[in-house]
Design an enzyme around this catalytic site. Structure first.
Site, PDB file in Angstrom:
ATOM      1  N   GLY A  72       4.811  -4.394 -11.422  1.00  0.00           N
ATOM      2  CA  GLY A  72       6.063  -3.903 -10.860  1.00  0.00           C
ATOM      3  C   GLY A  72       5.810  -2.722  -9.944  1.00  0.00           C
ATOM      4  O   GLY A  72       4.733  -2.109  -9.985  1.00  0.00           O
ATOM      5  N   TYR A 100       1.436  -2.779 -13.974  1.00  0.00           N
ATOM      6  CA  TYR A 100       2.482  -1.922 -14.548  1.00  0.00           C
ATOM      7  C   TYR A 100       2.648  -2.206 -16.037  1.00  0.00           C
ATOM      8  O   TYR A 100       2.870  -1.282 -16.830  1.00  0.00           O
ATOM      9  CB  TYR A 100       3.812  -2.143 -13.821  1.00  0.00           C
ATOM     10  CG  TYR A 100       4.936  -1.292 -14.361  1.00  0.00           C
ATOM     11  CD1 TYR A 100       5.213  -0.047 -13.812  1.00  0.00           C
ATOM     12  CD2 TYR A 100       5.729  -1.730 -15.428  1.00  0.00           C
ATOM     13  CE1 TYR A 100       6.232   0.748 -14.312  1.00  0.00           C
ATOM     14  CE2 TYR A 100       6.745  -0.945 -15.938  1.00  0.00           C
ATOM     15  CZ  TYR A 100       6.999   0.292 -15.370  1.00  0.00           C
ATOM     16  OH  TYR A 100       8.011   1.077 -15.886  1.00  0.00           O
ATOM     17  N   HIS A 186      -5.131  -8.218 -11.283  1.00  0.00           N
ATOM     18  CA  HIS A 186      -4.181  -9.333 -11.320  1.00  0.00           C
ATOM     19  C   HIS A 186      -4.922 -10.654 -11.523  1.00  0.00           C
ATOM     20  O   HIS A 186      -5.492 -11.209 -10.572  1.00  0.00           O
ATOM     21  CB  HIS A 186      -3.366  -9.379 -10.017  1.00  0.00           C
ATOM     22  CG  HIS A 186      -2.396  -8.253  -9.901  1.00  0.00           C
ATOM     23  ND1 HIS A 186      -1.093  -8.331 -10.343  1.00  0.00           N
ATOM     24  CD2 HIS A 186      -2.547  -6.998  -9.416  1.00  0.00           C
ATOM     25  CE1 HIS A 186      -0.477  -7.177 -10.130  1.00  0.00           C
ATOM     26  NE2 HIS A 186      -1.344  -6.352  -9.565  1.00  0.00           N
ATOM     27  N   GLU A 188      -3.568 -13.479 -12.023  1.00  0.00           N
ATOM     28  CA  GLU A 188      -2.752 -14.599 -11.574  1.00  0.00           C
ATOM     29  C   GLU A 188      -2.993 -14.980 -10.118  1.00  0.00           C
ATOM     30  O   GLU A 188      -2.592 -16.076  -9.687  1.00  0.00           O
ATOM     31  CB  GLU A 188      -1.266 -14.298 -11.785  1.00  0.00           C
ATOM     32  CG  GLU A 188      -0.645 -13.270 -10.838  1.00  0.00           C
ATOM     33  CD  GLU A 188      -0.816 -11.830 -11.303  1.00  0.00           C
ATOM     34  OE1 GLU A 188      -0.068 -10.965 -10.819  1.00  0.00           O
ATOM     35  OE2 GLU A 188      -1.693 -11.578 -12.141  1.00  0.00           O
ATOM     36  N   LYS A 383       6.452 -25.178  -5.153  1.00  0.00           N
ATOM     37  CA  LYS A 383       6.370 -26.392  -4.350  1.00  0.00           C
ATOM     38  C   LYS A 383       5.347 -27.386  -4.912  1.00  0.00           C
ATOM     39  O   LYS A 383       5.619 -28.586  -5.003  1.00  0.00           O
ATOM     40  CB  LYS A 383       6.002 -26.019  -2.913  1.00  0.00           C
ATOM     41  CG  LYS A 383       5.772 -27.187  -1.986  1.00  0.00           C
ATOM     42  CD  LYS A 383       7.065 -27.868  -1.578  1.00  0.00           C
ATOM     43  CE  LYS A 383       7.844 -26.998  -0.621  1.00  0.00           C
ATOM     44  NZ  LYS A 383       9.036 -27.686  -0.090  1.00  0.00           N
TER      45      LYS A 383
END
Length: 527
Positions: A72, A100, A186, A188, A383
């Site tokens: 965040g 965060y 991160h 991801e 998508k």
């Protein structure tokens, strides 16, 4: 007819997850919270996103196997920083905090968090101190993706350092006894190439997930949810010809049968020959009634004199709804409208925990009041996940792999005011680009390739005479999900051919540029 009823979101549907193999992602305002959820689903574990302040009792009711705290933009030590219920960390459920989320966890449990002495953005070297737990099976020196100004400066009692950056910043921490873990990087994003292994270690090694969820099971569950929502009502589907709306139509048709009618609205902002192609393709592959509505004049009239992109999107979104409402009244007793809305449409339009990037016509562009209730079965998918669903629903490849095309169409690729002349110029240039990219065999390799017409004229020369024409920008990107994208390294010879053909065959264009900006900092579309 009834007033607007917002379609179910992940948090609306959270009371009845389709499996007991569930992980909850608490969103602290990250643009990529759904990317975390998507990575979890790729590992065949069902995930859903809830706001950071969701009551602990509601989370417990889902019986999740684990919790992930997203990143965040805030600083945890600020008075108005977003905070989850601290009791979550003593609940016994495994918790993984990312960026965060890790800082908030450390802050609440007695550690010290503050501005980092070494701000780290982009690719960063990581040194593994403890290869057990989340980092099991990885090399001792890795490259990860960082994006932070704050950091954990002192660990909370009982925590240990699993890894740090080469500048000494805590990059991974753990309290195995409490099953609490934190990552400053991160996992991801694709720029952390071994992030999947970290999430896999958390899901299966810590949380005990089984990996039994799939897109096929999602489709089956979505059909049942549509049946429960629609009951015996009649339904319209807003069909654009893309994979999202086509797959939504196929799914809803499986749920309600002949109570579904599809409507293809030609708003005048389509690519060259697209209206005829969409109608022919749909009628060849579907047994669903299709109405083709020519609304070109009314949409162009709504945009006359409008240059602001947000206002374009708002007016187009509203006009779409009004067309569908008129068709619903003509057909009689229609209560529901199906849209192929995806999660990127939602998050970029702004949510309670994520900033608005741009308003999508089918989300923030909808009018405050409308006579149809929305059915959006893919609102929580990306998508590529919808493409998987489309395969499961039996859609043909030409629909599944069609490049994404925004609902407002060329209206947001003509920068500034939209006129018939500018649309014509852009259509011709875009058709040349598509033809040449297809001839080079690169359509499937690209996420999108399109032209943008700028309201800028530049001096040129043709036949020894001065010209003063428009500027066209070619945009081509690669991506997995549309949330991040890299500019495509098209061959120089291909770019030369495209530029030569556009300036030769579209005489109003004097100059062709190539956009080499990735997302972020840019978005894929210009407006």
């Amino acid at each position: 007819m009834s007033a607007l009823s917002v379609a179910p979101t992940a948090q609306d549907l959270s009371a009845a997850p389709p499996t007991d193999d569930v992980v909850v992602v608490l969103d602290f305002g990250a643009q990529y919270a759904q990317l975390i959820a998507r990575r979890i689903r790729e590992l065949r574990v069902y995930s859903l996103i809830l706001p950071y302040d969701t009551p602990l009792a509601r989370i417990r009711a889902l019986r999740p196997r684990g919790i992930v705290l997203s990143g965040g933009p805030a600083s945890v030590y600020e008075p108005d920083a977003p905070r989850a219920d601290p009791a979550l960390l003593a609940s016994g459920m495994p918790v993984l905090g990312i960026c965060y989320g890790m800082q908030w966890m450390a802050h609440v449990l007695g550690g010290r968090t503050g501005p980092s002495p070494h701000r780290e953005y982009g690719r960063t070297v990581l040194v593994v101190d403890d290869p057990d737990f989340l980092l099991r099976g990885l090399e001792r020196r890795l490259v990860c993706w960082m994006s932070h100004a704050d950091a954990v400066l002192e660990l909370p009692p009982g925590f240990r350092c699993l890894a740090r950056t080469d500048r000494g910043v805590y990059a991974a921490i753990a309290h195995p006894g409490l099953r609490l873990y934190g990552l400053q990087f991160h996992p991801e994003v694709s720029h952390t190439p071994w992030g999947r292994e970290v999430l896999q270690n958390f899901l299966f090694g810590v949380c005990g997930c089984r990996g039994s969820w799939s897109v096929v099971s999602f489709v089956e569950e979505a059909v049942e949810r549509v049946r429960a929502q629609v009951r015996d009502g009649r339904v319209l589907c807003a069909l654009s010809g893309g994979v999202d709306s086509s797959a939504a139509a196929a799914l809803v048709h499986r749920a309600v049968g002949d109570r579904l009618t599809c409507i293809f609205v030609d708003h005048g902002f389509l690519r060259k020959g697209e209206a005829e192609q969409v109608v022919a393709t749909f009628r060849d592959h579907f047994r669903i009634p299709l109405l083709h509505v020519d609304a070109r004049d009314r949409f162009l009239a709504r945009l006359r004199g409008v240059a602001d992109p947000e206002e374009k999107r708002r007016r187009i979104g509203e006009e779409f709804v009004r067309v569908f409402e008129e068709q619903a009244r003509t057909l009689g007793r229609v209560e529901f409208l199906v849209q192929g809305t995806l999660y990127p449409d939602v998050v970029e339009s702004g949510t309670r925990t994520a900033a608005r990037i741009k308003t999508h016509h089918n989300v923030g562009g909808l009018p405050q009041r409308m006579d149809l209730r929305l059915v959006e079965p893919f609102r929580d998918l990306f998508k590529d996940e919808v493409r998987e669903a489309a395969k499961a629903l039996g859609l043909p490849d030409e629909l599944i792999w069609r490049h994404p095309f925004p609902g407002p169409g060329l209206a947001i690729r003509v920068v500034g005011e939209v006129t018939e002349e500018r649309l014509r110029i852009l259509r011709e240039a875009d058709a040349i680009l598509t033809e040449e990219v297809g001839r080079a065999g690169l359509l499937r390799a690209l996420w999108q390739a399109f032209c943008v017409l700028l309201p800028v004229r530049t001096v040129g020369v043709a036949g020894d005479a001065r010209t003063y024409g428009y500027t066209v920008v070619v945009r081509a990107v690669t991506s997995e999900d549309g949330m991040t994208a890299d500019w495509a390294r098209l061959p120089a010879e291909l770019l030369e051919t495209i530029a030569a053909r556009i300036t030769r065959e579209v005489p109003e264009v004097t100059r062709v540029l190539y956009d080499i900006t990735s997302k972020p900092p840019a978005t894929i579309e210009w407006e």
